[in-house]
Design an enzyme around this catalytic site. Structure first.
Site, short mmCIF file in Angstrom:
data_model
loop_
_atom_site.label_atom_id
_atom_site.label_comp_id
_atom_site.label_asym_id
_atom_site.label_seq_id
_atom_site.Cartn_x
_atom_site.Cartn_y
_atom_site.Cartn_z
N LYS A 76 0.94 -1.27 -0.06
CA LYS A 76 0.12 -0.01 -0.13
C LYS A 76 0.83 1.11 0.01
CE LYS A 76 -3.97 -2.15 0.26
NZ LYS A 76 -5.00 -1.83 -1.09
N LYS A 178 -4.75 6.17 -15.02
CA LYS A 178 -5.43 4.89 -14.01
C LYS A 178 -5.78 5.85 -12.56
CE LYS A 178 -5.80 0.94 -11.99
NZ LYS A 178 -4.48 0.05 -11.65
N ASN A 186 -13.43 4.30 -7.13
CA ASN A 186 -12.85 3.59 -5.78
C ASN A 186 -13.75 3.72 -4.70
OD1 ASN A 186 -10.85 2.62 -7.15
ND2 ASN A 186 -9.57 2.39 -5.58
#
Length: 304
Positions: A76, A178, A186
């Site tokens: 992450k 992206k 999201n």
């Protein structure tokens, strides 16, 4: 190749599985529950063609790695520097590192932290962890990587392992494109805990996506990044193309893990503020996810 996957989540496990199937020596670095399951039975790869256990190694500590030829860096965004510091002693000068992370600046942050070249990559794949040591593939699986002296050879090796890989003419454009998609969907997927397909069934959701893309594109262009003219059309087509996929942010919240929202919509908010560009829709989505984290006691709100 000796391949280390730093961060054995859904993306890392999927690509690590394909590389292991192709005969490469793969070690996954991940959380204890996944590592225990993988070392006991192998990594369970589930695709539309069925389920397969793939034998490979897994560990919780990169100190156990043999110096790898290739690292797939999949942690992450908030963990980039710390994970890089843990990995650095195991690197050779010629180790290739691909950053398969969300956001637009992880490769630069990692390279600065470990004083080692890092190749940025954009991942196009739908995956999820369906249980300890169990990765489920929903669709796609391509990589777009930045140009470097190693990129051509890496693209060939990865493509041979059934990971279609191309070298981007403009990796910054690809990373921002992206990011725009992640910013658009999201948070919506996470707060509602739904897949992409039904999102536009709610009145106003399409308008929110249009507003997010418009704000993100303005910030990107002000940052000197060329955004494709058909970006909005591409973004609006996502729910139909991946109707059953939930966002990585939704998957994080479902597992009680901190999300990367501060490196997605939050990154656009920060950059927009620095450039004097308003980003109210991105800020609203960032706040909604932070509120969802707080209600679940996740991340910095976790009393433990």
């Amino acid at each position: 190749m000796k391949v280390a996957v730093m961060g054995a989540g859904a993306v890392g496990c999927y690509f690590g599985a394909l590389l292991a199937q192709a005969g490469h020596d793969v070690t996954l670095i991940g959380r204890p529950n996944h590592v225990a399951a993988i070392n006991a039975d192998g990594l369970l790869l589930e695709t539309r063609n069925g389920k397969t256990f793939i034998p490979l190694r897994a560990a919780t500590d990169p100190a156990s790695l043999d110096p790898p030829d290739l690292v797939l860096f999949c942690v992450k965004s908030a963990d980039t520097e710390a994970a890089g510091a843990a990995l650095a002693p195991r690197l050779r000068p010629d180790t290739a590192i691909l950053s398969l992370q969300n956001g637009v600046d992880n490769a630069q942050r990692l390279s600065a932290a470990i004083d080692h070249p890092v190749i940025a990559a954009v991942v196009y794949v739908g995956t999820e962890m369906a249980g300890p040591g169990h990765v489920r593939h929903h669709g796609r699986g391509e990589l777009l990587i930045g140009a470097s002296p190693r990129s051509e050879a890496l693209a060939e090796e990865l493509t041979d392992a059934k990971i279609p890989t191309a070298i981007a003419a403009d990796i910054d454009q690809a990373l921002w494109s992206k990011l725009l998609m992640n910013c658009a969907y999201n948070a919506l997927s996470a707060v509602a805990d739904i897949a992409y397909g039904p999102i536009f069934e709610v009145e106003g959701a399409r308008d929110v996506v249009v507003s997010v893309i418009t704000e993100c594109a303005a910030v990107a262009r002000a940052s000197g990044v060329v955004i494709p003219n058909d970006m909005l059309e591409t973004a609006l087509a996502l729910p139909a193309s991946m109707p059953n996929q939930k966002s990585s942010t939704a998957q994080d919240l479902a597992r009680g893990k901190p999300s990367e929202i501060d490196f997605l919509n939050g990154a656009v908010v920060r950059k927009g503020a620095a450039l004097g560009i308003p980003t109210p829709t991105n800020q609203a989505l960032q706040v909604m996810v932070k509120l969802a984290e707080r209600s679940r006691g996740i991340g910095r709100y976790d009393a433990n």
